[in-house]
Design a protein around this motif. Structure first.
Motif, PDB file in Angstrom:
ATOM      1  N   PHE A   1      -3.585   5.453  -3.565  1.00 45.86           N
ATOM      2  CA  PHE A   1      -4.517   5.969  -4.570  1.00 45.86           C
ATOM      3  C   PHE A   1      -4.952   7.371  -4.199  1.00 45.86           C
ATOM      4  O   PHE A   1      -5.052   7.708  -3.018  1.00 45.86           O
ATOM      5  CB  PHE A   1      -5.755   5.078  -4.672  1.00 45.86           C
TER       6      PHE A   1
ATOM      7  N   TYR B   1      -8.179   9.810  -5.278  1.00 43.98           N
ATOM      8  CA  TYR B   1      -9.438   9.866  -6.014  1.00 43.98           C
ATOM      9  C   TYR B   1      -9.973  11.294  -5.983  1.00 43.98           C
ATOM     10  O   TYR B   1     -10.160  11.870  -4.913  1.00 43.98           O
ATOM     11  CB  TYR B   1     -10.454   8.912  -5.372  1.00 43.98           C
TER      12      TYR B   1
ATOM     13  N   ALA C   1     -10.168   1.963  -7.234  1.00 47.12           N
ATOM     14  CA  ALA C   1      -8.850   1.461  -6.838  1.00 47.12           C
ATOM     15  C   ALA C   1      -8.776  -0.066  -6.963  1.00 47.12           C
ATOM     16  O   ALA C   1      -7.783  -0.606  -7.446  1.00 47.12           O
ATOM     17  CB  ALA C   1      -8.531   1.894  -5.406  1.00 47.12           C
TER      18      ALA C   1
ATOM     19  N   LYS D   1      -8.523  -0.853 -10.629  1.00 50.82           N
ATOM     20  CA  LYS D   1      -7.191  -0.512 -11.159  1.00 50.82           C
ATOM     21  C   LYS D   1      -6.155  -1.521 -10.684  1.00 50.82           C
ATOM     22  O   LYS D   1      -5.285  -1.936 -11.461  1.00 50.82           O
ATOM     23  CB  LYS D   1      -6.814   0.886 -10.717  1.00 50.82           C
TER      24      LYS D   1
END
Length: 88
Positions: free
Chosen positions: A3, A5, A80, A83
């Motif tokens: 991920f 961010y 995360a 998701k």
């Protein structure tokens, strides 16, 4: 699963990390911010559960800012986990 961010309101521009099948956070990398401090945060939190990182880092503020790099890490981990859950 990896991920990236993009932060808001702190010195680090973005935070990259992995989230494994057990929701443990790995390979934390801050881009920007206080290099030494953020490397230590990444070492201390390596392999910890998403829940642990969220509980310990959420709400941590930096000076007069409404957030911090650690707080933004918690926000990124929350995003995360959400998701990852959506992808199932």
């Amino acid at each position: 699963m990896e991920f990236l961010y993009r932060t808001a309101g702190c010195c680090a521009r973005e935070i990259a990390f992995g989230l494994d099948e057990n929701n443990n956070v790995t390979n934390i990398r801050f881009h920007g911010g206080c290099n030494g401090n953020l490397k230590m945060i990444a070492k201390l939190l390596e392999g910890q559960s998403a829940d642990f990182i969220i509980s310990k880092c959420s709400g941590n503020l930096c000076g007069a800012k409404n957030t911090s790099c650690a707080d933004q890490l918690a926000e990124g981990v929350k995003a995360a986990v959400a998701k990852k859950a959506e992808a199932k």
